[in-house]
Design a protein around this motif. Structure first.
Motif, PDB file in Angstrom:
ATOM      1  N   SER A  46      78.144  70.564  33.948  1.00  0.00           N
ATOM      2  CA  SER A  46      77.746  70.453  35.341  1.00  0.00           C
ATOM      3  C   SER A  46      77.153  69.087  35.640  1.00  0.00           C
ATOM      4  CB  SER A  46      76.712  71.542  35.658  1.00  0.00           C
ATOM      5  OG  SER A  46      76.241  71.411  36.967  1.00  0.00           O
ATOM      6  N   CYS A  47      77.348  68.620  36.884  1.00  0.00           N
ATOM      7  CA  CYS A  47      76.752  67.374  37.366  1.00  0.00           C
ATOM      8  C   CYS A  47      75.467  67.731  38.106  1.00  0.00           C
ATOM      9  CB  CYS A  47      77.719  66.644  38.298  1.00  0.00           C
ATOM     10  SG  CYS A  47      76.997  65.160  39.040  1.00  0.00           S
ATOM     11  N   GLY A  48      74.364  67.152  37.698  1.00  0.00           N
ATOM     12  CA  GLY A  48      73.083  67.422  38.326  1.00  0.00           C
ATOM     13  C   GLY A  48      72.945  66.801  39.708  1.00  0.00           C
ATOM     14  N   VAL A  49      73.792  65.841  40.039  1.00  0.00           N
ATOM     15  CA  VAL A  49      73.689  65.143  41.327  1.00  0.00           C
ATOM     16  C   VAL A  49      74.522  65.832  42.406  1.00  0.00           C
ATOM     17  CG1 VAL A  49      74.075  62.954  42.514  1.00  0.00           C
ATOM     18  CG2 VAL A  49      73.234  62.957  40.168  1.00  0.00           C
ATOM     19  N   CYS A  50      75.835  66.004  42.160  1.00  0.00           N
ATOM     20  CA  CYS A  50      76.717  66.547  43.202  1.00  0.00           C
ATOM     21  C   CYS A  50      77.012  68.035  43.032  1.00  0.00           C
ATOM     22  CB  CYS A  50      78.016  65.756  43.277  1.00  0.00           C
ATOM     23  SG  CYS A  50      79.157  66.045  41.919  1.00  0.00           S
ATOM     24  N   GLY A  51      76.663  68.619  41.885  1.00  0.00           N
ATOM     25  CA  GLY A  51      76.861  70.049  41.675  1.00  0.00           C
ATOM     26  C   GLY A  51      78.229  70.447  41.152  1.00  0.00           C
ATOM     27  N   ALA A  52      79.102  69.490  40.848  1.00  0.00           N
ATOM     28  CA  ALA A  52      80.427  69.806  40.307  1.00  0.00           C
ATOM     29  C   ALA A  52      80.288  70.481  38.946  1.00  0.00           C
ATOM     30  CB  ALA A  52      81.269  68.547  40.189  1.00  0.00           C
ATOM     31  N   THR A  53      81.191  71.443  38.671  1.00  0.00           N
ATOM     32  CA  THR A  53      81.197  72.155  37.398  1.00  0.00           C
ATOM     33  C   THR A  53      82.612  72.181  36.856  1.00  0.00           C
ATOM     34  OG1 THR A  53      79.415  73.576  38.220  1.00  0.00           O
ATOM     35  CG2 THR A  53      80.557  74.319  36.270  1.00  0.00           C
ATOM     36  N   VAL A  54      82.765  71.937  35.539  1.00  0.00           N
ATOM     37  CA  VAL A  54      84.072  71.973  34.892  1.00  0.00           C
ATOM     38  C   VAL A  54      84.009  72.855  33.659  1.00  0.00           C
ATOM     39  CG1 VAL A  54      84.743  69.688  35.721  1.00  0.00           C
ATOM     40  CG2 VAL A  54      83.658  69.892  33.502  1.00  0.00           C
ATOM     41  N   LEU A  55      85.169  73.408  33.287  1.00  0.00           N
ATOM     42  CA  LEU A  55      85.328  74.225  32.091  1.00  0.00           C
ATOM     43  C   LEU A  55      86.266  73.490  31.152  1.00  0.00           C
ATOM     44  CD1 LEU A  55      85.137  76.957  30.517  1.00  0.00           C
ATOM     45  CD2 LEU A  55      87.114  77.684  31.855  1.00  0.00           C
ATOM     46  N   CYS A  56      85.871  73.307  29.902  1.00  0.00           N
ATOM     47  CA  CYS A  56      86.705  72.614  28.922  1.00  0.00           C
ATOM     48  C   CYS A  56      87.809  73.563  28.453  1.00  0.00           C
ATOM     49  CB  CYS A  56      85.858  72.158  27.739  1.00  0.00           C
ATOM     50  SG  CYS A  56      86.800  71.232  26.508  1.00  0.00           S
ATOM     51  N   THR A  57      89.079  73.202  28.723  1.00  0.00           N
ATOM     52  CA  THR A  57      90.218  74.024  28.333  1.00  0.00           C
ATOM     53  C   THR A  57      90.948  73.470  27.110  1.00  0.00           C
ATOM     54  OG1 THR A  57      91.642  72.875  29.914  1.00  0.00           O
ATOM     55  CG2 THR A  57      90.576  74.904  30.667  1.00  0.00           C
ATOM     56  N   LYS A  58      90.660  72.228  26.743  1.00  0.00           N
ATOM     57  CA  LYS A  58      91.206  71.624  25.529  1.00  0.00           C
ATOM     58  C   LYS A  58      90.184  70.615  25.023  1.00  0.00           C
ATOM     59  CE  LYS A  58      95.031  68.958  23.665  1.00  0.00           C
ATOM     60  NZ  LYS A  58      96.200  68.136  23.997  1.00  0.00           N
ATOM     61  N   ALA A  59      89.645  70.867  23.844  1.00  0.00           N
ATOM     62  CA  ALA A  59      88.623  69.992  23.283  1.00  0.00           C
ATOM     63  C   ALA A  59      89.207  68.631  22.940  1.00  0.00           C
ATOM     64  CB  ALA A  59      88.015  70.628  22.039  1.00  0.00           C
ATOM     65  N   GLY A  60      88.368  67.613  22.999  1.00  0.00           N
ATOM     66  CA  GLY A  60      88.790  66.260  22.674  1.00  0.00           C
ATOM     67  C   GLY A  60      87.656  65.477  22.050  1.00  0.00           C
ATOM     68  N   THR A  61      87.829  64.171  21.987  1.00  0.00           N
ATOM     69  CA  THR A  61      86.827  63.319  21.345  1.00  0.00           C
ATOM     70  C   THR A  61      85.889  62.656  22.342  1.00  0.00           C
ATOM     71  OG1 THR A  61      88.350  61.446  21.405  1.00  0.00           O
ATOM     72  CG2 THR A  61      88.353  62.807  19.408  1.00  0.00           C
ATOM     73  N   GLY A  62      86.097  62.869  23.624  1.00  0.00           N
ATOM     74  CA  GLY A  62      85.253  62.245  24.649  1.00  0.00           C
ATOM     75  C   GLY A  62      84.393  63.265  25.364  1.00  0.00           C
ATOM     76  N   ILE A  63      83.571  62.778  26.275  1.00  0.00           N
ATOM     77  CA  ILE A  63      82.713  63.624  27.096  1.00  0.00           C
ATOM     78  C   ILE A  63      83.073  63.388  28.550  1.00  0.00           C
ATOM     79  CG2 ILE A  63      80.833  61.938  27.184  1.00  0.00           C
ATOM     80  CD1 ILE A  63      80.315  65.708  27.004  1.00  0.00           C
ATOM     81  N   VAL A  64      83.081  64.441  29.339  1.00  0.00           N
ATOM     82  CA  VAL A  64      83.409  64.336  30.757  1.00  0.00           C
ATOM     83  C   VAL A  64      82.191  63.769  31.504  1.00  0.00           C
ATOM     84  CG1 VAL A  64      82.745  66.728  31.300  1.00  0.00           C
ATOM     85  CG2 VAL A  64      84.412  65.542  32.727  1.00  0.00           C
ATOM     86  N   CYS A  65      82.469  62.883  32.462  1.00  0.00           N
ATOM     87  CA  CYS A  65      81.425  62.222  33.245  1.00  0.00           C
ATOM     88  C   CYS A  65      81.692  62.399  34.731  1.00  0.00           C
ATOM     89  CB  CYS A  65      81.386  60.732  32.940  1.00  0.00           C
ATOM     90  SG  CYS A  65      81.034  60.347  31.226  1.00  0.00           S
ATOM     91  N   CYS A  66      80.643  62.400  35.519  1.00  0.00           N
ATOM     92  CA  CYS A  66      80.751  62.454  36.971  1.00  0.00           C
ATOM     93  C   CYS A  66      80.019  61.235  37.515  1.00  0.00           C
ATOM     94  CB  CYS A  66      80.149  63.747  37.501  1.00  0.00           C
ATOM     95  SG  CYS A  66      80.374  63.973  39.266  1.00  0.00           S
ATOM     96  N   ASP A  67      80.727  60.403  38.249  1.00  0.00           N
ATOM     97  CA  ASP A  67      80.184  59.142  38.771  1.00  0.00           C
ATOM     98  C   ASP A  67      79.597  58.271  37.667  1.00  0.00           C
ATOM     99  OD1 ASP A  67      80.996  59.533  41.387  1.00  0.00           O
ATOM    100  OD2 ASP A  67      79.113  60.483  41.994  1.00  0.00           O
ATOM    101  N   GLY A  68      80.229  58.286  36.486  1.00  0.00           N
ATOM    102  CA  GLY A  68      79.833  57.430  35.377  1.00  0.00           C
ATOM    103  C   GLY A  68      78.746  57.975  34.479  1.00  0.00           C
ATOM    104  N   ALA A  69      78.117  59.101  34.849  1.00  0.00           N
ATOM    105  CA  ALA A  69      77.051  59.696  34.036  1.00  0.00           C
ATOM    106  C   ALA A  69      77.583  60.943  33.330  1.00  0.00           C
ATOM    107  CB  ALA A  69      75.858  60.064  34.902  1.00  0.00           C
ATOM    108  N   PRO A  70      77.273  61.121  32.042  1.00  0.00           N
ATOM    109  CA  PRO A  70      77.745  62.314  31.320  1.00  0.00           C
ATOM    110  C   PRO A  70      77.254  63.600  31.988  1.00  0.00           C
ATOM    111  CG  PRO A  70      76.838  60.716  29.787  1.00  0.00           C
ATOM    112  CD  PRO A  70      76.517  60.226  31.171  1.00  0.00           C
TER     113      PRO A  70
END
Length: 83
Positions: A46-70
């Motif tokens: 979840s993004c603490g600023v805009c409230g967006a939420t995502v579900l990981c459907t395929k694991a990878g080596t990176g981290i998802v970010c919203c507006d540049g912040a993890p």
């Protein structure tokens, strides 16, 4: 990519995929992460600023970010005990 509910977000360079479960007005991206911070299959972020939420459907080596912040890992809800 702006977050739109129901859309899939793919991070080809980190081989991760996410499903947007709650829309927000932030732009999604991926960043390098160590093994402990990498996206984990089935976890919600979840993004603490805009409230967006995502579900990981395929694991990878990176981290998802919203507006540049993890995005933050959401904790599971506690279930009531069944006495």
């Amino acid at each position: 990519m702006p977050s739109q509910m129901g859309k899939r977000f793919e991070c080809a360079e980190h081989e991760a995929e996410y499903m947007i479960t709650k829309a927000g007005n932030g732009d999604l991206s991926c960043a390098d992460a160590d093994d402990a911070g990498a996206g984990k299959l089935g976890k919600r972020y979840s993004c603490g600023v805009c409230g967006a939420t995502v579900l990981c459907t395929k694991a990878g080596t990176g981290i998802v970010c919203c507006d540049g912040a993890p995005m933050e890992l959401l904790a599971g809800k506690a279930l009531p005990s069944s006495d």
